[in-house]
Design a protein around this motif. Sequence first.
Motif, mmCIF file in Angstrom:
data_model
loop_
_atom_site.group_PDB
_atom_site.id
_atom_site.type_symbol
_atom_site.label_atom_id
_atom_site.label_comp_id
_atom_site.label_asym_id
_atom_site.label_seq_id
_atom_site.Cartn_x
_atom_site.Cartn_y
_atom_site.Cartn_z
ATOM 1 N N CYS A 70 -40.208 13.120 64.673
ATOM 2 C CA CYS A 70 -41.289 14.769 64.926
ATOM 3 C C CYS A 70 -42.558 15.211 64.741
ATOM 4 N N PRO A 160 -40.870 25.670 67.734
ATOM 5 C CA PRO A 160 -41.515 24.267 67.771
ATOM 6 C C PRO A 160 -41.194 23.391 68.988
ATOM 7 N N SER A 161 -41.207 22.436 68.782
ATOM 8 C CA SER A 161 -40.906 21.425 70.413
ATOM 9 C C SER A 161 -39.364 21.629 70.501
ATOM 10 N N GLU A 162 -38.793 21.310 71.527
ATOM 11 C CA GLU A 162 -37.394 21.176 72.365
ATOM 12 C C GLU A 162 -36.414 19.920 71.233
ATOM 13 N N THR A 163 -37.862 19.084 71.033
ATOM 14 C CA THR A 163 -37.541 17.554 70.825
ATOM 15 C C THR A 163 -37.097 17.914 68.946
#
Length: 181
Positions: A70, A160-163
């Motif tokens: 990430c 932040p991103s879901e990933t």
Amino acid sequence: MKATGIVRRIDDLGRVVIPKEIRRTMRLKDGDALEIYTDSDGEVIFKKYSPIGELSPFAGQYAEAIYKNCDLPTVITDNDHVIACSGVPKRELADRRLTPACEELLENRRSFVMGRNVGSHRPIKPIEGVERYAGIVFPIISAGDAVGTVIILGDGTSAPSETAVKLAQVAASFLGKQMEE
């Protein structure tokens, strides 16, 4: 080693009281486990026991895997200190303490995701003396006890991103399970 000027006697049951000032400074609470070391000079050293510290090399590999996937700096801590990190210089974070805000999250077994939690619009600094913000904090729970955190650092302004959230969540869950075995 730093002398404190405090002297305590061992009682007839072999116990010694650690002074309140030292317990407060070292953040020792009732029920905390201590490791006891001796050296050839006759010194006895008490160190707060960190069960997740035993997983330090493994935690470092996990932090690196999250960072590579990430591209966000990742930190893994025990209840008090950083034990592994990736994406930031190790000397910047090595053995640094958690901030009171991060300790509170851990004690309450709460996660933090920037911009998603109630009151999470204010960024938190997770590590004392470091000018970086947490984007994600997930507690590591093992056998019902909070034993550490997985922290993904962010810029302090964006969610932040879901990933990244899922990676941190899986890491915290996986490390907790590893502690149980």
